[in-house]
Design an enzyme around this catalytic site. Structure first.
Site, mmCIF file in Angstrom:
data_model
loop_
_atom_site.group_PDB
_atom_site.id
_atom_site.type_symbol
_atom_site.label_atom_id
_atom_site.label_comp_id
_atom_site.label_asym_id
_atom_site.label_seq_id
_atom_site.Cartn_x
_atom_site.Cartn_y
_atom_site.Cartn_z
ATOM 1 N N LYS A 284 57.710 32.557 36.917
ATOM 2 C CA LYS A 284 57.639 33.875 37.238
ATOM 3 C C LYS A 284 58.236 34.130 38.837
ATOM 4 O O LYS A 284 59.109 35.270 39.013
ATOM 5 C CB LYS A 284 56.028 34.400 37.273
ATOM 6 N N GLN B 157 46.815 34.307 38.374
ATOM 7 C CA GLN B 157 47.224 33.780 36.998
ATOM 8 C C GLN B 157 45.729 33.222 36.221
ATOM 9 O O GLN B 157 44.882 32.826 36.969
ATOM 10 C CB GLN B 157 48.023 32.463 37.285
ATOM 11 N N ASP C 255 49.872 43.114 35.996
ATOM 12 C CA ASP C 255 49.640 42.375 34.721
ATOM 13 C C ASP C 255 49.011 43.650 33.880
ATOM 14 O O ASP C 255 48.735 43.226 32.703
ATOM 15 C CB ASP C 255 48.543 41.492 34.825
HETATM 16 N N1 GUN Z 1 47.612 33.647 31.568
HETATM 17 C C1 GUN Z 1 48.135 33.530 30.317
HETATM 18 N N2 GUN Z 1 49.054 34.772 30.216
HETATM 19 C C2 GUN Z 1 48.878 35.369 31.469
HETATM 20 C C3 GUN Z 1 49.492 36.618 32.009
HETATM 21 O O1 GUN Z 1 50.350 37.467 31.323
HETATM 22 N N3 GUN Z 1 48.947 37.040 33.310
HETATM 23 C C4 GUN Z 1 48.283 36.189 34.125
HETATM 24 N N4 GUN Z 1 47.767 36.696 35.001
HETATM 25 N N5 GUN Z 1 47.571 35.120 33.442
HETATM 26 C C5 GUN Z 1 48.056 34.735 32.241
#
Ligand code: GUN
Length: 291
Positions: free
Chosen positions: A52, A96, A119
């Protein structure tokens, strides 16, 4: 069979975003800035977060990675979130998931300023999404809508089976695809661990979204000819022949199902890269909102 190439599609989207960022900079506007918080040192989570951050750099965003030790208390994490909430330079941020067991995930999500929740996990944003109001749509379902759209796959009136009811993927995906929107208007069945006779349902499906987290769960005898398959699963399976000791396996038995499918996402290189591209799109949207 046509591969739904998330790698190529996400590269196209990132190029479009990079052009918008160049335009912002040319016009002396603020550069979009995404922050990512990760607690602990889970290998897969670190890989995703690093991807990311790297994607931010590629499109010209600023990025901040905040790595906290796995012993971080809930209070310390809440403090970190408050700092990001009030920092005017940060347009959006993510925490995350999953978090260590001693931290209440829901409490953390609730602490994020909904205007910075790129998110789309905060209940305010989930509520807006469910009501089909403008908001941040969480990146994985958003990426799947975009992928279907860019490959001109029609969903209106189609039978869609979503396998898995997670808050991040299955649940929002089922809501979005049933809504009155360009990629929507589908008749959606949300299947989960208590569903009876799943193969009966999947054999009727024009489109299947597999998001259950069980490697190679969906087999060829569970689908009809010309089905469209979107595989959200990405599990690390031990593989001694690989240098890193594992390979990534989706929720779909790709080799056999791809023989019957009209379209199918590969793993890796399908949904994963789309998720990152849509997170960037949400961050750009947050930047515009704060303008
Ligand atoms: N864990 C798995 N997918 C995601 C996501 O799209 N965002 C976040 N913050 N954690 C995740």
């Amino acid at each position: 069979m046509i591969l739904l190439d998330g790698k190529k599609t996400s590269a196209d989207i990132k190029e479009e975003i990079a052009l918008e960022v160049a335009e912002l900079i040319k016009n002396d506007k603020k550069t979009p800035h995404l922050a990512a918080v990760i607690v602990g040192d889970d290998g897969a989570s670190l890989t995703y977060v690093n991807a990311k951050v790297k994607a931010c750099e590629r499109v010209g965003f600023e990025s901040t990675l905040i790595r906290l030790p796995k012993e971080t208390s809930e209070e310390e994490l809440l403090n970190e979130i408050e700092i990001l909430n009030i920092d005017n330079d940060i347009d959006g941020f993510i925490v995350q998931l999953p978090l260590p067991d001693h931290i209440n995930e829901q409490k953390i999500i609730m602490a994020i300023n909904p205007d910075k929740d790129v998110d789309g996990f905060h209940p305010t944003n989930v509520g807006k999404m469910a009501l089909n109001l403008p908001t941040f749509i969480s990146a994985t379902p958003f990426g799947i809508l975009e992928l279907l759209d860019r490959y001109n796959i029609k969903t209106s009136g189609k039978n869609v089976v979503v396998i898995g009811r997670s808050h991040i993927v299955g649940s929002p995906m089922s809501i979005l695809l049933s809504q009155k929107r360009k990629i929507g208007n589908a008749t959606v069945t949300l299947a989960h661990s208590r569903t009876k006779n799943l193969p009966e349902l999947t054999k009727q499906a024009d489109i299947i979204i597999a998001a259950i987290g069980i490697p190679e769960f969906l087999k060829a005898d569970m689908v009809k000819e010309d089905v469209v398959i979107v595989d959200v699963g990405i599990t690390r399976v031990a593989d001694a022949s690989r240098r890193n000791g594992f390979r990534l396996v989706g929720d779909v038995a790709f080799n056999e199902v791809s023989k019957k499918a009209s379209y199918i996402t590969p793993v890796p290189g399908g949904v994963g890269p789309m998720t990152i591209a849509m997170l960037l799109k949400n961050t750009l949207m947050a930047n515009k909102k704060n303008d």
